[in-house]
Scaffold this active site. Structure first.
Site, short mmCIF file in Angstrom:
data_model
loop_
_atom_site.label_atom_id
_atom_site.label_comp_id
_atom_site.label_asym_id
_atom_site.label_seq_id
_atom_site.Cartn_x
_atom_site.Cartn_y
_atom_site.Cartn_z
N ASP A 128 65.25 54.47 41.66
CA ASP A 128 66.30 54.55 42.67
C ASP A 128 66.41 55.97 43.22
O ASP A 128 67.20 56.24 44.11
CB ASP A 128 67.65 54.07 42.10
CG ASP A 128 67.90 54.54 40.68
OD1 ASP A 128 67.20 55.47 40.23
OD2 ASP A 128 68.80 53.99 40.02
N HIS B 226 70.57 58.15 38.74
CA HIS B 226 71.88 58.21 38.08
C HIS B 226 71.78 59.03 36.79
O HIS B 226 70.72 59.11 36.18
CB HIS B 226 72.36 56.79 37.72
CG HIS B 226 72.53 55.89 38.90
ND1 HIS B 226 71.56 55.00 39.30
CD2 HIS B 226 73.57 55.74 39.76
CE1 HIS B 226 71.98 54.33 40.37
NE2 HIS B 226 73.21 54.76 40.68
N ASP C 187 80.28 40.24 42.64
CA ASP C 187 80.63 41.60 42.25
C ASP C 187 79.76 42.56 43.04
O ASP C 187 78.58 42.74 42.74
CB ASP C 187 80.41 41.81 40.74
CG ASP C 187 80.77 43.23 40.31
OD1 ASP C 187 81.04 44.08 41.20
OD2 ASP C 187 80.76 43.49 39.10
N TYR D 280 66.22 49.81 43.31
CA TYR D 280 66.84 48.62 43.90
C TYR D 280 66.33 48.28 45.28
O TYR D 280 66.75 47.30 45.88
CB TYR D 280 68.37 48.81 43.90
CG TYR D 280 68.84 49.16 42.51
CD1 TYR D 280 68.93 48.17 41.53
CD2 TYR D 280 69.07 50.48 42.13
CE1 TYR D 280 69.27 48.48 40.22
CE2 TYR D 280 69.42 50.80 40.82
CZ TYR D 280 69.51 49.80 39.87
OH TYR D 280 69.83 50.11 38.58
N HIS E 114 72.45 53.96 30.70
CA HIS E 114 73.92 54.12 30.80
C HIS E 114 74.66 53.55 29.59
O HIS E 114 75.85 53.81 29.42
CB HIS E 114 74.46 53.44 32.06
CG HIS E 114 73.94 54.02 33.33
ND1 HIS E 114 74.11 55.36 33.64
CD2 HIS E 114 73.24 53.48 34.35
CE1 HIS E 114 73.53 55.60 34.82
NE2 HIS E 114 72.99 54.48 35.27
N ASP F 228 80.75 48.58 35.79
CA ASP F 228 79.57 48.25 36.59
C ASP F 228 78.43 47.59 35.81
O ASP F 228 77.29 48.06 35.81
CB ASP F 228 79.05 49.52 37.30
CG ASP F 228 79.98 49.99 38.40
OD1 ASP F 228 81.15 49.54 38.41
OD2 ASP F 228 79.56 50.80 39.25
N ASP G 236 65.53 58.78 36.99
CA ASP G 236 66.41 57.84 37.68
C ASP G 236 67.45 58.65 38.46
O ASP G 236 67.77 59.77 38.09
CB ASP G 236 67.12 56.97 36.62
CG ASP G 236 67.96 55.85 37.22
OD1 ASP G 236 67.49 54.69 37.22
OD2 ASP G 236 69.09 56.13 37.69
C1 X5A Z 1 70.11 51.74 35.63
C2 X5A Z 1 70.86 52.04 36.88
C3 X5A Z 1 72.94 52.01 38.08
C4 X5A Z 1 74.33 51.50 38.00
C5 X5A Z 1 75.06 51.78 39.30
C6 X5A Z 1 76.46 51.27 39.25
N1 X5A Z 1 72.16 51.73 36.91
N2 X5A Z 1 77.21 51.61 40.41
O1 X5A Z 1 70.27 52.49 37.83
ZN ZN Z 2 69.81 54.39 38.37
#
Ligand code: X5A
Ligand code: ZN
Length: 640
Positions: free
Chosen positions: A268, A177, A23, A308, A138, A95, A175
Site C-alpha cells: 500500500d 501503515h 463497513d 489495496y 497491526h 478497523d 507497508d
Molecule cells: C495491513 C494493513 C491497514 C488498515 C487500515 C485501516 N492494514 N484504516 O495495511
Molecule cells: Zn498497510
C-alpha cells in the site's frame, strides 16, 4: 554448499473469508488481493521458478509466542458465532472484521510465515515470500486491529529466535501503515530491530498514534532498536524511499548485522493505493528488496501485509519475487531527490538515533525549534480540519506505466581469464580471441597504444570491449536507448584511496585514512555516499576496478559488488589484476547473484573518516540531491 532458490508460499484457502456487512473502513481488504497477486506470479512464469512450500496452521504454542491466552481463546470461538455475534465481537477492535473462516486463515497466515522461516533457516531455500491473508503487523498481544488477527511477522521473529537460536532479527516494514503491533512486541527487545516508515501526517493519519513518530526509539535495553520514519505528506516517491534506505535503514542494519531479515511486505506504499496515496512506482520494490539481500547472508523472508490497489499490488509483488529470484533489477526511475517533507523526516529520525548508532553519530542535530512541535500545533488546530480531509475523497484514478518486462540474461556471468586460471562453476569462459573485430582492434591500438606494440594489452582491451558488447547483446530482445547514453554523458568516477584530492561533480575522490582498509569506514561510504550517488547518476554500466594494494577485505568487496548490481540492470564489469587470483571465485559468485557474507557487527568508523565523509557528502549534495539528509530550511547548514 551455497543455498539457492526462492520459496513461494500460498494457499487458496486464505481467500475464503470476506467482509459480511457494510463497513467503509474495511471494504478494501478483499480476497482478490491474494488471487490477483498469485495469478500475476503464475502468468509471468515467476511462480514456476520458485520452490513451492505448503502452508501449515500455526499451533497454539506458536501463536502464544506473541499473543495472550485470553485473546487466542476469544478468537477460537469466532468460527461458531452468528453474524450478529461476529459484528459485536468485531466492535471492540479498530478497523478489522471477523468471519467464520478468518480464524482458520489467520492460523494459516502465521503458519505460512513460520514455514518460510523454516525453509530459509534450514537452507532449503535462500529466501522467499509468503502471500497471506489476513495481514499481521497491526495486531497486538490481546487485540485484532487494522485487518490483522495474529501478528504473522512478530510470531515468525520469536519463532526464529526460539527454534534456531537466531541472535538478531531485522524487521523491515515497508507497508504504508505503522505496524504498531510489531513495535509494541519488541519495544524493549534489543535482539529485534524494527524499522517502519508510514503515512503519518503529524498524527492525523490512522492509527493516529503519538508513538508512531520518529522519537519512539524503543525502551530500556531496546532503546535504539525501534526506528520510525513518519511520512508527513502523501505523494512520497522513489527518491524519498531510496534516500531513507541509504541514509537511515542500511547504515543501521549493517551496523546491527542481523542473522535473519523479515519484511512486513505491504504494498500500500506503492502508487495508486487508496490508503497510502503515495507515488512510488512498483519497480522501487525491486531495489528495496535488492538492498536487503546482502544482509544476513541473504536470508530474507517477505510476508505480505497491506496493498489495496489491485493493479499496483500484483506488479509490486512480482517485482519483489523476481528480485528474490536474482534477476537484475530494472533501472530505477525518477530519482530526482527527496522532497522537503521527506528530508525533514530523515533529519528527525537520524538525529533521534544518533546516540544509539555509530553510523549516525555525525548526523545533524535538530534545530532548536523542533520540527515535532509542528505536530502539537496541528493537533491544537482541532478537529474541523480532519473532517475536511476526509471529505475530499477524490475519485480520480492514478495511472502509471506498467513496469517493463525484466529478462534474466541467458548467460549471467562471463569471465575473461588468463590461461591457467580455472573458470568458476556457472560462469562462461570468455575468450578475447573469440571474434576480434579488426576495425575495433585498430581503433583501440590508435587510441590507447600509440607508441608501444604491446600485444598483450591489445588482447586485453579487445577482450574487454567484446565483453561489454556481449553484455548488451545478451538481452537483444530489448531495445534500450540507455545504451547510447555513455557517449553523451560524463562518466562518474568515484575513487577510494588514502590520498586527498579535490572533487568536482563527476570526479569524487573518497579519502579514508586507511584507504579501503577500515571495514566500518568503507561500509559507511558505500551506503551513505556511493549508493545514493550511483542511484542518482543511473549508469548503464558499472565498472569496478580492484587494485591489489587497496586493502579491501573480501567481505567488504563482495558487499560492494553485490549492492552495485542493483544499478545498470546488473551490468557490472569487474577489473582485477592477475595477482588477485584468489578473489576470482568469490567475485564470480557475487556476480552470479550469491549474497555477500555478513560483515559482523560493525564498530565505529575512525572519527576523522566519519567526519571527512560527512563533509564530503555535504559539499556534494548541491549537485547530488540523493545525498541530502536535512531539509534546507531546517538548518542542515552549519551544524553536524
Ligand atoms: C495491513 C494493513 C491497514 C488498515 C487500515 C485501516 N492494514 N484504516 O495495511
Ligand atoms: Zn498497510
Amino acid at each position: 554448499m551455497k543455498t539457492r532458490g526462492t520459496a513461494l508460499i500460498y494457499d487458496e484457502e486464505m481467500t475464503k473469508y470476506k467482509l459480511l456487512w457494510v463497513d467503509p473502513a474495511c471494504k478494501i481488504e478483499v480476497p482478490e488481493r491474494l488471487t490477483v497477486s498469485h495469478e500475476a506470479l503464475v502468468q509471468s512464469g515467476l511462480a514456476d521458478r520458485c520452490v513451492s512450500v505448503p502452508v501449515r496452521e500455526a499451533t497454539d504454542a506458536d501463536i502464544l509466542l506473541v499473543h495472550s491466552e485470553e485473546y487466542l481463546e476469544a478468537v477460537k470461538k469466532t468460527p461458531y458465532m452468528t453474524l450478529e455475534d461476529l459484528k459485536e465481537f468485531t466492535l471492540q477492535y479498530g478497523d478489522v472484521y471477523f468471519h467464520p473462516n478468518i480464524y482458520h486463515c489467520a492460523k494459516l497466515a502465521a503458519g505460512a510465515a513460520l514455514q518460510l522461516v523454516d525453509s530459509v533457516m534450514t537452507g532449503k531455500v535462500r529466501n522467499g515470500m509468503a502471500l497471506v491473508r489476513p495481514p499481521g503487523h497491526h495486531s497486538m498481544r490481546s487485540a485484532a486491529n487494522g485487518f490483522c488477527v495474529f501478528n504473522n511477522v512478530a510470531i515468525a521473529a520469536q519463532y526464529a529466535k526460539q527454534k534456531y537460536g537466531v541472535k538478531r532479527v531485522l524487521i523491515v516494514d515497508w507497508d504504508v501503515h505503522h505496524g504498531q503491533g510489531v513495535q509494541y512486541c519488541f519495544e524493549d527487545d534489543p535482539s529485534v530491530l524494527y524499522f517502519s516508515w508510514h503515512r503519518y501526517e503529524h498524527q492525523k493519519f490512522w492509527p493516529q498514534l503519538r508513538e508512531s513518530d520518529y522519537d519512539s526509539v524503543g525502551k530500556e535495553k531496546g532503546a535504539g532498536f525501534n526506528i520510525n520514519v513518519p511520512w508527513n505528506k502523501v505523494g512520497m516517491k522513489n527518491s524519498d524511499y531510496l534516500s531513507v534506505f541509504c541514509h537511515v535503514l542500511l547504515p543501521v542494519a549493517y551496523e546491527f548485522c542481523p542473522d535473519l531479515v523479515l519484511v512486513c511486505a505491504g504494498f500500500d506504499s506503492a502508487i495508486g493505493d487508496p490508503e497510502g496515496k503515495m507515488c512510488a512506482s512498483p519497480d522501487v520494490f525491486a531495489h528495496l528488496t535488492h538492498l536487503l539481500m546482502n544482509l544476513a547472508g541473504g536470508k530474507l523472508c517477505a510476508v505480505l501485509e497491506g496493498g489495496y490497489n489491485l493493479t499496483s499490488l500484483p506488479q509490486s509483488v512480482c517485482q519483489t519475487v523476481q528480485t528474490l529470484l536474482g534477476d537484475p533489477a530494472p533501472p530505477p526511475t525518477n530519482l530526482d531527490g527527496p522532497c522537503q517533507s521527506a528530508l525533514e523526516s530523515l533529519h528527525c529520525v537520524r538525529s533521534a538515533h544518533k546516540q544509539y548508532w555509530s553510523s549516525l553519530k555525525h548526523a545533524a542535530e535538530l534545530p532548536t525549534s523542533d520540527i515535532s512541535t509542528k505536530r502539537i500545533k496541528l493537533a491544537e488546530e482541532g478537529e474541523e480540519r480532519l473532517e475536511k480531509v476526509e471529505e475530499e475523497e477524490s475519485a480520480e484514478e492514478e495511472s502509471w506505466p506498467e513496469p517493463p518486462k525484466r529478462v534474466a540474461p541467458p548467460v549471467r556471468t562471463a569471465l575473461l581469464l588468463p590461461d591457467g586460471v580455472a573458470c568458476p562453476d556457472g560462469c562462461k569462459r570468455f575468450s578475447s580471441s573469440d571474434d576480434p573485430d579488426p576495425v575495433i582492434v585498430n581503433k583501440l591500438r590508435e587510441n590507447f597504444l600509440k607508441d608501444g606494440d604491446d600485444s598483450d594489452a591489445l588482447d586485453t582491451l579487445s577482450g574487454l570491449t567484446a565483453l561489454v558488447d556481449n553484455m548488451e547483446k545478451n538481452e537483444h530482445e530489448r531495445h534500450d536507448d540507455r545504451k547510447l547514453s555513455p557517449m553523451f554523458r560524463k562518466t562518474l568516477l568515484v575513487q577510494f584511496s588514502n590520498k586527498r584530492s579535490e572533487e568536482h561533480k563527476y570526479y569524487i575522490p573518497v579519502c579514508l585514512k586507511k584507504g579501503c582498509g577500515d571495514v566500518s569506514g568503507f561500509t559507511q561510504a558505500l551506503l551513505g555516499l556511493l549508493l545514493p550517488l550511483a542511484y542518482e547518476y543511473d549508469p548503464s554500466l558499472v565498472l569496478l576496478v580492484r587494485m591489489p594494494d587497496s586493502g579491501l577485505c573480501d567481505g567488504v568487496w563482495l558487499q560492494l559488488t553485490g549492492l552495485l548490481q542493483g544499478l545498470a540492470q546488473g551490468h557490472t564489469l569487474v577489473l582485477m589484476q592477475e595477482e588477485e587470483k584468489t578473489c576470482v571465485a568469490p567475485t564470480a559468485s557475487s556476480l552470479l547473484g550469491d549474497p555477500a557474507p555478513s560483515l559482523g557487527q560493525l564498530h565505529a568508523p575512525l572519527p576523522e573518516d566519519a567526519e571527512a565523509l560527512e563533509r564530503l557528502r555535504h559539499r556534494l549534495q548541491v549537485d547530488w540531491k540523493l545525498l541530502q539528509t536535512t531539509a534546507p530550511e531546517s538548518g542542515g547548514g552549519g551544524e553536524r
